[in-house]
Design a protein around this motif. Structure first.
Motif, PDB file in Angstrom:
ATOM      1  N   UNK A 185       0.839  -1.203   0.000  1.00 38.49           N
ATOM      2  CA  UNK A 185       0.000   0.000   0.000  1.00 38.49           C
ATOM      3  C   UNK A 185       0.868   1.244   0.000  1.00 38.49           C
ATOM      4  N   UNK A 186       0.519   2.211  -0.823  1.00 35.38           N
ATOM      5  CA  UNK A 186       1.301   3.437  -0.951  1.00 35.38           C
ATOM      6  C   UNK A 186       0.437   4.646  -0.593  1.00 35.38           C
ATOM      7  N   UNK A 187       0.778   5.373   0.458  1.00 34.35           N
ATOM      8  CA  UNK A 187       0.003   6.570   0.812  1.00 34.35           C
ATOM      9  C   UNK A 187      -0.048   7.561  -0.348  1.00 34.35           C
ATOM     10  N   UNK A 188      -1.135   8.278  -0.460  1.00 37.92           N
ATOM     11  CA  UNK A 188      -1.336   9.316  -1.485  1.00 37.92           C
ATOM     12  C   UNK A 188      -1.605   8.758  -2.874  1.00 37.92           C
ATOM     13  N   UNK A 189      -1.603   7.435  -3.030  1.00 38.64           N
ATOM     14  CA  UNK A 189      -1.816   6.871  -4.355  1.00 38.64           C
ATOM     15  C   UNK A 189      -2.930   5.834  -4.294  1.00 38.64           C
ATOM     16  N   UNK A 190      -3.392   5.399  -5.443  1.00 43.63           N
ATOM     17  CA  UNK A 190      -4.404   4.351  -5.480  1.00 43.63           C
ATOM     18  C   UNK A 190      -3.821   3.054  -4.940  1.00 43.63           C
ATOM     19  N   UNK A 191      -4.647   2.307  -4.234  1.00 45.20           N
ATOM     20  CA  UNK A 191      -4.170   1.048  -3.677  1.00 45.20           C
ATOM     21  C   UNK A 191      -3.819   0.084  -4.814  1.00 45.20           C
ATOM     22  N   UNK A 192      -2.895  -0.794  -4.536  1.00 41.55           N
ATOM     23  CA  UNK A 192      -2.525  -1.784  -5.540  1.00 41.55           C
ATOM     24  C   UNK A 192      -3.633  -2.818  -5.675  1.00 41.55           C
ATOM     25  N   UNK A 193      -3.655  -3.494  -6.791  1.00 40.84           N
ATOM     26  CA  UNK A 193      -4.696  -4.471  -7.071  1.00 40.84           C
ATOM     27  C   UNK A 193      -4.676  -5.585  -6.023  1.00 40.84           C
ATOM     28  N   UNK A 194      -5.841  -5.861  -5.460  1.00 38.53           N
ATOM     29  CA  UNK A 194      -5.959  -6.954  -4.506  1.00 38.53           C
ATOM     30  C   UNK A 194      -5.631  -6.604  -3.073  1.00 38.53           C
ATOM     31  N   UNK A 195      -5.261  -5.355  -2.796  1.00 34.54           N
ATOM     32  CA  UNK A 195      -4.954  -4.968  -1.417  1.00 34.54           C
ATOM     33  C   UNK A 195      -6.189  -4.372  -0.750  1.00 34.54           C
ATOM     34  N   UNK A 196      -6.307  -4.580   0.553  1.00 37.21           N
ATOM     35  CA  UNK A 196      -7.385  -3.986   1.341  1.00 37.21           C
ATOM     36  C   UNK A 196      -6.807  -3.444   2.639  1.00 37.21           C
ATOM     37  N   UNK A 197      -7.379  -2.342   3.112  1.00 38.43           N
ATOM     38  CA  UNK A 197      -6.841  -1.687   4.289  1.00 38.43           C
ATOM     39  C   UNK A 197      -7.962  -1.324   5.265  1.00 38.43           C
ATOM     40  N   UNK A 198      -7.578  -1.230   6.530  1.00 35.17           N
ATOM     41  CA  UNK A 198      -8.477  -0.771   7.582  1.00 35.17           C
ATOM     42  C   UNK A 198      -7.618  -0.051   8.611  1.00 35.17           C
ATOM     43  N   UNK A 199      -7.899   1.222   8.840  1.00 31.20           N
ATOM     44  CA  UNK A 199      -7.083   1.968   9.790  1.00 31.20           C
ATOM     45  C   UNK A 199      -7.432   3.435   9.816  1.00 31.20           C
ATOM     46  N   UNK A 200      -6.484   4.254  10.236  1.00 29.19           N
ATOM     47  CA  UNK A 200      -6.703   5.694  10.348  1.00 29.19           C
ATOM     48  C   UNK A 200      -5.498   6.441   9.813  1.00 29.19           C
ATOM     49  N   UNK A 201      -5.735   7.708   9.448  1.00 27.94           N
ATOM     50  CA  UNK A 201      -4.634   8.571   9.051  1.00 27.94           C
ATOM     51  C   UNK A 201      -4.968  10.005   9.413  1.00 27.94           C
ATOM     52  N   UNK A 202      -3.933  10.785   9.595  1.00 29.65           N
ATOM     53  CA  UNK A 202      -4.071  12.219   9.846  1.00 29.65           C
ATOM     54  C   UNK A 202      -3.365  12.950   8.715  1.00 29.65           C
ATOM     55  N   UNK A 203      -4.121  13.788   8.030  1.00 30.09           N
ATOM     56  CA  UNK A 203      -3.579  14.494   6.874  1.00 30.09           C
ATOM     57  C   UNK A 203      -4.113  15.919   6.890  1.00 30.09           C
ATOM     58  N   UNK A 204      -3.267  16.871   6.504  1.00 30.81           N
ATOM     59  CA  UNK A 204      -3.696  18.257   6.444  1.00 30.81           C
ATOM     60  C   UNK A 204      -3.605  18.992   7.764  1.00 30.81           C
TER      61      UNK A 204
END
Length: 364
Positions: A111-130
């Motif tokens: 998984x790469x922040x700021x970009x589209x997720x790669x094929x077949x990856x799934x995520x669950x979590x939090x982020x702070x941005x801005x």
């Protein structure tokens, strides 16, 4: 004659001692068929051969001290006690062909922040941005063993990142179950970075990460002690105010914290001064057939804290290099497949709970 005999005996003893010392200096630690660590001179480690680090001066310890959470006694990381190199040497991963090939394969799927997720990856979590800029993040992650196939992977990590257009720099560290990469189904600690010109890699598969600790390595199987109910690791990624290097540390339970090493600022063009996003994630990578593996502890989170995979004691290093509790920031929840995984807010020190069984209908 007595003097001559004593002299010969002395020389023989010194020769034996030196011989033993040479053996000890070159000792290696085999964690499995794919993973071998060798004790290497601190100032001759392979990362110093990186083109951007030709003039790099090794920083032996950070200029900061980690602010421990109030209930750290309950949840700190434990010593791995697998490797202990001699003074002046550090454990460096020996790159076997199998390990290098697997790492390159999985690098494209992370998984790469700021970009589209790669094929077949799934995520669950939090982020702070801005709400940055940020200079680091720390958290305590519950650790779990998972039964997954050799073409799948399941992670939990903290990360910092910055992105402009399609370019992104980021660093993440945490735990991972990845039989293809590590050669077994155990839960391993790991680190990953991507820097200038899109270059980067897992652990020390390529030059970049500077190892400083002689005992704690960036990647190794996490211990599981008999009768242990609350298994966790407390980790941090923090930028050094004086040097700009990004350190990762093990926050220990009843012992001094261990600063494993750092990613030099020279490796990055977007993370040189700060990060513009920080977060904590659970992540999975599905097999080519489309079946997604379990995340967290393999179960959906419940309102009861007991029995749910969770993240707690999240702290952020703010724009002034001051450690702040998670309550100072507004986090964005991220869940891209509620069919297979769940994400709910926690209570008290627990920021969120997450996880799920996966399956064959989790989406792309």
């Amino acid at each position: 004659m007595d003097f001559v005999l004593k002299l010969v005996a002395f020389i023989f003893t010194v020769s034996i001692a030196q011989s033993k010392e040479i053996v000890r200096d070159s000792r290696s630690f085999k964690l499995n068929g794919n993973i071998i660590y060798e004790c290497v001179d601190l100032y001759k480690q392979p990362s110093l051969s990186h083109p951007l680090l030709q003039n790099h001066q090794i920083q032996l310890e950070p200029s900061f001290s980690i602010s421990k959470p109030k209930n750290q006694v309950k949840n700190g990381s434990k010593s791995k006690n697998i490797i202990e190199c001699l003074n002046g040497t550090v454990p460096i991963l020996k790159n076997t062909k199998e390990y290098v090939a697997s790492a390159r394969y999985w690098e494209e799927k992370i998984f790469k922040p700021h970009t589209a997720e790669s094929h077949g990856s799934h995520i669950a979590g939090v982020r702070s941005e801005g709400q940055g800029p940020y200079h680091g993040v720390s958290a305590t992650l519950s650790v779990h063993d998972l039964n997954i196939s050799g073409d799948q992977a399941s992670y939990a990590n903290i990360y910092v990142g910055s992105g402009v257009n399609n370019e992104v720099n980021f660093i993440q560290t945490g735990w991972m179950v990845n039989p293809s990469l590590f050669g077994d189904g155990r839960t391993w600690s790991y680190g990953y970075w991507k820097g200038a010109n899109g270059k980067g890699c897992y652990n020390t598969i390529c030059p970049g990460f500077i190892q400083v600790s002689k005992t704690d390595h960036l990647s190794g199987p996490l211990p599981h002690f008999p009768g242990e109910l609350d298994r966790a690791m407390s980790i941090s990624i923090q930028q050094d105010k004086k040097t700009g290097n990004w350190w990762t540390s093990d926050i220990r339970r009843n012992e001094p914290d261990v600063h494993i090493g750092y990613w030099p600022k020279e490796l990055f063009d977007l993370l040189k001064n700060s990060a513009d996003i920080v977060g904590v994630l659970g992540e999975v990578q599905a097999s080519p057939s489309g079946i997604s593996p379990p995340m967290g502890n393999g179960h959906r989170p419940t309102e009861e804290d007991i029995g749910s995979a969770h993240v707690e004691e999240v702290q952020i290093i703010d724009s002034n290099f001051v450690v702040q509790g998670s309550g100072k920031y507004k986090f964005e929840n991220i869940l891209d497949s509620d069919k297979c995984y769940g994400l709910i807010d926690g209570k008290d020190s627990i920021l969120f709970k997450y996880g799920g069984p996966g399956g064959n209908s989790c989406g792309i």
